[in-house]
Write a protein that holds these residues in place. Sequence first.
Motif, PDB file in Angstrom:
ATOM      1  N   PRO A 142       0.814  -1.215   0.000  1.00 41.29           N
ATOM      2  CA  PRO A 142       0.000   0.000   0.000  1.00 41.29           C
ATOM      3  C   PRO A 142       0.853   1.273   0.000  1.00 41.29           C
ATOM      4  O   PRO A 142       0.321   2.373  -0.071  1.00 41.29           O
ATOM      5  CB  PRO A 142      -0.809  -0.119   1.284  1.00 41.29           C
ATOM      6  N   LEU A 143       2.172   1.159   0.069  1.00 39.22           N
ATOM      7  CA  LEU A 143       3.073   2.317   0.126  1.00 39.22           C
ATOM      8  C   LEU A 143       3.289   2.853  -1.281  1.00 39.22           C
ATOM      9  O   LEU A 143       3.799   2.157  -2.153  1.00 39.22           O
ATOM     10  CB  LEU A 143       4.415   1.893   0.763  1.00 39.22           C
ATOM     11  N   ASN A 144       2.912   4.119  -1.506  1.00 41.12           N
ATOM     12  CA  ASN A 144       3.140   4.728  -2.804  1.00 41.12           C
ATOM     13  C   ASN A 144       4.245   5.781  -2.704  1.00 41.12           C
ATOM     14  O   ASN A 144       4.801   6.031  -1.626  1.00 41.12           O
ATOM     15  CB  ASN A 144       1.841   5.300  -3.376  1.00 41.12           C
ATOM     16  N   VAL A 145       4.559   6.450  -3.805  1.00 45.77           N
ATOM     17  CA  VAL A 145       5.653   7.435  -3.864  1.00 45.77           C
ATOM     18  C   VAL A 145       5.353   8.616  -2.933  1.00 45.77           C
ATOM     19  O   VAL A 145       6.253   9.124  -2.253  1.00 45.77           O
ATOM     20  CB  VAL A 145       5.876   7.895  -5.326  1.00 45.77           C
ATOM     21  N   ALA A 146       4.114   9.078  -2.880  1.00 43.67           N
ATOM     22  CA  ALA A 146       3.746  10.210  -2.020  1.00 43.67           C
ATOM     23  C   ALA A 146       4.008   9.880  -0.547  1.00 43.67           C
ATOM     24  O   ALA A 146       4.574  10.694   0.197  1.00 43.67           O
ATOM     25  CB  ALA A 146       2.287  10.581  -2.233  1.00 43.67           C
ATOM     26  N   TRP A 147       3.587   8.684  -0.108  1.00 46.17           N
ATOM     27  CA  TRP A 147       3.836   8.273   1.275  1.00 46.17           C
ATOM     28  C   TRP A 147       5.334   8.155   1.544  1.00 46.17           C
ATOM     29  O   TRP A 147       5.811   8.594   2.607  1.00 46.17           O
ATOM     30  CB  TRP A 147       3.163   6.925   1.567  1.00 46.17           C
ATOM     31  N   LEU A 148       6.063   7.611   0.612  1.00 48.01           N
ATOM     32  CA  LEU A 148       7.508   7.442   0.794  1.00 48.01           C
ATOM     33  C   LEU A 148       8.203   8.794   0.923  1.00 48.01           C
ATOM     34  O   LEU A 148       9.018   9.004   1.841  1.00 48.01           O
ATOM     35  CB  LEU A 148       8.092   6.639  -0.363  1.00 48.01           C
ATOM     36  N   LEU A 149       7.873   9.738   0.018  1.00 50.60           N
ATOM     37  CA  LEU A 149       8.493  11.068   0.097  1.00 50.60           C
ATOM     38  C   LEU A 149       8.059  11.810   1.361  1.00 50.60           C
ATOM     39  O   LEU A 149       8.854  12.549   1.964  1.00 50.60           O
ATOM     40  CB  LEU A 149       8.156  11.876  -1.155  1.00 50.60           C
ATOM     41  N   GLY A 150       6.807  11.643   1.778  1.00 52.79           N
ATOM     42  CA  GLY A 150       6.333  12.271   3.012  1.00 52.79           C
ATOM     43  C   GLY A 150       7.081  11.747   4.232  1.00 52.79           C
ATOM     44  O   GLY A 150       7.468  12.508   5.123  1.00 52.79           O
ATOM     45  N   LEU A 151       7.295  10.445   4.298  1.00 55.06           N
ATOM     46  CA  LEU A 151       8.059   9.873   5.420  1.00 55.06           C
ATOM     47  C   LEU A 151       9.524  10.298   5.369  1.00 55.06           C
ATOM     48  O   LEU A 151      10.156  10.492   6.416  1.00 55.06           O
ATOM     49  CB  LEU A 151       7.928   8.347   5.416  1.00 55.06           C
ATOM     50  N   LEU A 152      10.047  10.471   4.165  1.00 56.41           N
ATOM     51  CA  LEU A 152      11.428  10.950   4.034  1.00 56.41           C
ATOM     52  C   LEU A 152      11.565  12.403   4.503  1.00 56.41           C
ATOM     53  O   LEU A 152      12.655  12.814   4.919  1.00 56.41           O
ATOM     54  CB  LEU A 152      11.929  10.788   2.601  1.00 56.41           C
ATOM     55  N   GLN A 153      10.475  13.179   4.458  1.00 54.71           N
ATOM     56  CA  GLN A 153      10.500  14.536   5.012  1.00 54.71           C
ATOM     57  C   GLN A 153      10.802  14.481   6.515  1.00 54.71           C
ATOM     58  O   GLN A 153      11.624  15.246   7.015  1.00 54.71           O
ATOM     59  CB  GLN A 153       9.149  15.238   4.786  1.00 54.71           C
ATOM     60  N   PHE A 154      10.138  13.577   7.211  1.00 52.69           N
ATOM     61  CA  PHE A 154      10.400  13.418   8.641  1.00 52.69           C
ATOM     62  C   PHE A 154      11.822  12.940   8.888  1.00 52.69           C
ATOM     63  O   PHE A 154      12.520  13.450   9.774  1.00 52.69           O
ATOM     64  CB  PHE A 154       9.406  12.438   9.277  1.00 52.69           C
ATOM     65  N   ALA A 155      12.256  11.966   8.127  1.00 49.30           N
ATOM     66  CA  ALA A 155      13.610  11.431   8.292  1.00 49.30           C
ATOM     67  C   ALA A 155      14.652  12.521   8.052  1.00 49.30           C
ATOM     68  O   ALA A 155      15.643  12.624   8.785  1.00 49.30           O
ATOM     69  CB  ALA A 155      13.825  10.246   7.363  1.00 49.30           C
ATOM     70  N   SER A 156      14.439  13.350   7.020  1.00 47.82           N
ATOM     71  CA  SER A 156      15.415  14.409   6.730  1.00 47.82           C
ATOM     72  C   SER A 156      15.430  15.464   7.834  1.00 47.82           C
ATOM     73  O   SER A 156      16.484  16.033   8.140  1.00 47.82           O
ATOM     74  CB  SER A 156      15.139  15.041   5.369  1.00 47.82           C
ATOM     75  N   THR A 157      14.303  15.725   8.472  1.00 40.36           N
ATOM     76  CA  THR A 157      14.262  16.671   9.588  1.00 40.36           C
ATOM     77  C   THR A 157      15.127  16.167  10.740  1.00 40.36           C
ATOM     78  O   THR A 157      15.930  16.922  11.305  1.00 40.36           O
ATOM     79  CB  THR A 157      12.813  16.878  10.074  1.00 40.36           C
ATOM     80  N   PHE A 158      14.991  14.900  11.102  1.00 40.16           N
ATOM     81  CA  PHE A 158      15.816  14.330  12.173  1.00 40.16           C
ATOM     82  C   PHE A 158      17.285  14.294  11.779  1.00 40.16           C
ATOM     83  O   PHE A 158      18.162  14.567  12.606  1.00 40.16           O
ATOM     84  CB  PHE A 158      15.311  12.935  12.550  1.00 40.16           C
ATOM     85  N   LEU A 159      17.572  13.983  10.520  1.00 44.60           N
ATOM     86  CA  LEU A 159      18.953  13.963  10.044  1.00 44.60           C
ATOM     87  C   LEU A 159      19.588  15.352  10.125  1.00 44.60           C
ATOM     88  O   LEU A 159      20.723  15.499  10.604  1.00 44.60           O
ATOM     89  CB  LEU A 159      19.017  13.436   8.611  1.00 44.60           C
ATOM     90  N   LEU A 160      18.862  16.378   9.705  1.00 42.78           N
ATOM     91  CA  LEU A 160      19.400  17.746   9.762  1.00 42.78           C
ATOM     92  C   LEU A 160      19.602  18.212  11.204  1.00 42.78           C
ATOM     93  O   LEU A 160      20.564  18.921  11.495  1.00 42.78           O
ATOM     94  CB  LEU A 160      18.478  18.709   9.020  1.00 42.78           C
ATOM     95  N   THR A 161      18.723  17.820  12.089  1.00 40.00           N
ATOM     96  CA  THR A 161      18.899  18.168  13.502  1.00 40.00           C
ATOM     97  C   THR A 161      20.168  17.543  14.054  1.00 40.00           C
ATOM     98  O   THR A 161      20.954  18.199  14.748  1.00 40.00           O
ATOM     99  CB  THR A 161      17.678  17.711  14.322  1.00 40.00           C
ATOM    100  N   TRP A 162      20.395  16.276  13.737  1.00 37.16           N
ATOM    101  CA  TRP A 162      21.607  15.589  14.205  1.00 37.16           C
ATOM    102  C   TRP A 162      22.857  16.229  13.594  1.00 37.16           C
ATOM    103  O   TRP A 162      23.846  16.446  14.297  1.00 37.16           O
ATOM    104  CB  TRP A 162      21.529  14.109  13.845  1.00 37.16           C
ATOM    105  N   LEU A 163      22.810  16.559  12.293  1.00 43.02           N
ATOM    106  CA  LEU A 163      23.961  17.192  11.632  1.00 43.02           C
ATOM    107  C   LEU A 163      24.264  18.565  12.226  1.00 43.02           C
ATOM    108  O   LEU A 163      25.429  18.921  12.423  1.00 43.02           O
ATOM    109  CB  LEU A 163      23.715  17.319  10.125  1.00 43.02           C
ATOM    110  N   TYR A 164      23.231  19.331  12.534  1.00 38.98           N
ATOM    111  CA  TYR A 164      23.441  20.646  13.127  1.00 38.98           C
ATOM    112  C   TYR A 164      24.099  20.520  14.504  1.00 38.98           C
ATOM    113  O   TYR A 164      25.042  21.245  14.822  1.00 38.98           O
ATOM    114  CB  TYR A 164      22.127  21.411  13.245  1.00 38.98           C
ATOM    115  N   ALA A 165      23.603  19.608  15.314  1.00 35.52           N
ATOM    116  CA  ALA A 165      24.174  19.430  16.659  1.00 35.52           C
ATOM    117  C   ALA A 165      25.621  18.970  16.569  1.00 35.52           C
ATOM    118  O   ALA A 165      26.480  19.443  17.325  1.00 35.52           O
ATOM    119  CB  ALA A 165      23.343  18.429  17.453  1.00 35.52           C
TER     120      ALA A 165
END
Length: 188
Positions: A142-165
């Motif tokens: 049931p996972l489509n491209v929109a869901w995948l990119l939306g979940l990657l938005q969350f992942a990139s937010t956590f990644l950028l927070t870790w990189l900034y720290a």
Amino acid sequence: MPQQQTSSPGQGQRFDWWAAPAAANAADRPATPGRSAGPAGPAVPAQPSSVRPVQSAQPTQAPARVEPPAAPSAAPARALAPATDRTEVYRTVQASEAFQDIRRSYRAFVFPTSGAFLGWYLMYVAAQAAAPGVMRSQVAGPLNVAWLLGLLQFASTFLLTWLYARNARTKRDRAALGLRWDTQDQLR
């Protein structure tokens, strides 16, 4: 002005601290049985006969006129001098090369990273609007491209927070702490 003497209430008597100044001037006001008028007008309980204010031998005089404060003296000018010195210390620190290096390092990380993340987010929104057929494509179950990119938005937010720290800890925090200690030493 004569000193006022007060005594603590006896057993069974109540002493209201907020009514004490009004009770001190009870001799100046006409008394009514059981109650006396307070300075602002409302009735306050009369003092028991065992607690009486000490009366002055001098006649009651009109209150003295309150004089306006004198013209400013040299004392306030001296009080402003340390604040001016503090301002100069902070301005000197801000103009220093060490502070500029810290700011440069901060900007070198934050501006490109913020731009990349904003571009990534706008690409997601634009793809949703411009290519809905592509966004509906199934990736897995049931996972489509929109869901995948939306979940990657969350992942990139956590990644950028870790990189900034990590960037702050390795490149700026030690230099900023050293600059802070130097500034505090100058202000003592």
